[in-house]
Design an enzyme around this catalytic site. Structure first.
Site, mmCIF file in Angstrom:
data_model
loop_
_atom_site.group_PDB
_atom_site.id
_atom_site.type_symbol
_atom_site.label_atom_id
_atom_site.label_comp_id
_atom_site.label_asym_id
_atom_site.label_seq_id
_atom_site.Cartn_x
_atom_site.Cartn_y
_atom_site.Cartn_z
ATOM 1 N N THR A 33 0.798 -1.404 0.061
ATOM 2 C CA THR A 33 -0.064 0.063 0.041
ATOM 3 C C THR A 33 0.817 1.168 0.121
ATOM 4 O O THR A 33 1.882 1.270 0.632
ATOM 5 C CB THR A 33 -1.091 -0.083 1.319
ATOM 6 O OG1 THR A 33 -1.795 -1.010 1.377
ATOM 7 C CG2 THR A 33 -1.517 1.228 1.442
ATOM 8 N N GLY A 79 -9.924 -3.346 3.557
ATOM 9 C CA GLY A 79 -9.159 -3.107 4.471
ATOM 10 C C GLY A 79 -9.060 -1.929 5.447
ATOM 11 O O GLY A 79 -10.245 -1.172 5.222
HETATM 12 C C1 SD4 Z 1 -5.082 -3.797 3.522
HETATM 13 N N1 SD4 Z 1 -3.487 -2.345 4.622
HETATM 14 O O1 SD4 Z 1 -5.770 -3.664 2.628
HETATM 15 C C2 SD4 Z 1 -4.007 -2.898 3.289
HETATM 16 C C3 SD4 Z 1 -2.885 -3.586 2.793
HETATM 17 C C4 SD4 Z 1 -1.275 -3.010 2.805
HETATM 18 O O2 SD4 Z 1 0.791 -2.849 2.136
HETATM 19 O O3 SD4 Z 1 -1.139 -2.169 3.589
HETATM 20 N N2 SD4 Z 1 -0.451 -3.532 2.081
HETATM 21 O O4 SD4 Z 1 -5.089 -4.526 4.503
#
Ligand code: SD4
Length: 338
Positions: free
Chosen positions: A198, A228
């Site tokens: 992300t 998420g």
């Molecule tokens: C999630 N926090 O969808 C995100 C994924 C993420 O680095 O941070 N990836 O849970």
């Protein structure tokens, strides 16, 4: 006065005092803002994103424009976990989550958005052109189209297609800790199935205005409809202009359950440095997860109203990009599980 009455009387006075105390304690002294812009963002993809943001911040531009333009760079890259080139959900659809927040508690968010190239810009439109904070799925796409965003082809990138086919052989959902720990690269040619990348970005401009953004495809091969932390204000991102801003990356479920970014900001309000606030939030997740903490990765970045930055991760391997000039630096975050 009887001793019992005296006790009740003094307890009531004590409680009244206690009730007033937190209000006094949360008022921070006016931050001596230096007038120098700063931008911080997650993972090594943040290097290019920061360069994009700096084009705006470095010439005296608005932090909100910078955090939008910055993460658009990543949305444009062929990336495992951000934008339309990312890995799909388990039914083969790329679904994108994003949010944005300015220095006046204005915020906008989209979740489970499909076939739109720049979810962060749609999130900004939600903030600026609707009475709402969050639009999801079909409604978010409908809004994007009405706002003039193009409907992109319903097609996986070559890398994502390859990964997805590989995954379908077992259809096992096993989140990978993070790309650095598994020795795979998140950006560029796919060499495996990295699950985390992300991009979250926090910036302060030359006028001291704070803003934040966050954009992701979420967890690879997630259940259809899964959302998420990243598009959830207070979980993946939070900005309080008087205190600071924070953002999260990693296993979103564990960030949502303790209102991650908001918790970091509240800890800064109580006087913690950005790094100490991130650390305490990570420790809270570690305590909640117990022995299972070793199976996940979560990391926070934070920027306070004085323009100081910090970060902390649960596990080794999280890095973040920091810019106070046009040359970003990549820093390894300290981590909890040694
Ligand atoms: C999630 N926090 O969808 C995100 C994924 C993420 O680095 O941070 N990836 O849970």
């Amino acid at each position: 006065m009887s001793s019992r009455r005296r006790f009740l009387h003094s307890s009531a006075a004590g409680l009244a005092g206690l009730a007033a105390a937190p209000l006094a304690a949360v008022a921070l002294p006016a931050a001596p803002f230096t007038g120098k812009p700063i931008v911080i963002s997650t993972w090594d993809a943040g290097l290019n994103a920061n360069r994009g943001a700096w084009k705006i911040l470095g010439s005296g531009g608005y932090a909100l424009d910078a955090v939008e333009a910055g993460v658009m760079v990543t949305e444009n890259e062929q990336n495992c976990c951000v934008g339309l080139g990312a890995r799909p959900d388990r039914d083969g659809h790329v679904t994108l989550d994003a949010c944005i927040m300015d220095h006046q508690f204005n915020c906008g968010s989209v979740a489970a958005l499909e076939r739109i190239k720049h979810p962060i810009s749609v999130a900004r439109r939600v903030m600026e052109r609707t009475p709402h904070v969050m639009l999801v799925g079909e409604g978010a796409q409908q809004f994007a189209l009405a706002q003039g965003f193009a409907l992109e082809p319903n097609k996986l990138s070559a890398d994502a297609e390859k990964e997805y086919r590989e995954w379908l052989k077992t259809s096992q959902y096993r989140p990978v800790l993070n790309v650095e720990n598994s020795g795979r690269r998140a950006v560029g040619p796919a060499g495996g199935a990295p699950n985390h990348d992300t991009i979250a970005m926090l910036a302060m401009d030359a006028q001291g205005r704070l803003s934040g953004s966050c954009t992701t495809s979420g967890m690879a091969f997630k259940m259809r409809g899964r959302v998420g932390d990243s598009p959830i204000i207070g979980a993946g991102l939070f900005v309080d202009p008087a205190v600071g801003a924070a953002a999260a990356t990693g296993q979103g479920e564990d960030v949502i359950r303790m209102a991650g970014a908001h918790t970091v900001v509240e800890l800064m309000r109580q006087g913690r440095s950005p790094q100490a606030a991130c650390r305490e939030a990570v420790e809270r997740i570690a305590a909640i997860k117990g022995a299972k903490a070793k199976d996940i990765q979560v990391a926070f970045i934070a920027l306070n109203a004085k323009g100081e930055a910090g970060s902390y991760a649960l596990q080794k391997g999280f890095n973040y990009a920091l810019s106070t000039t046009d040359t970003p630096r990549l820093l390894d975050a300290e981590f909890f599980l040694k």
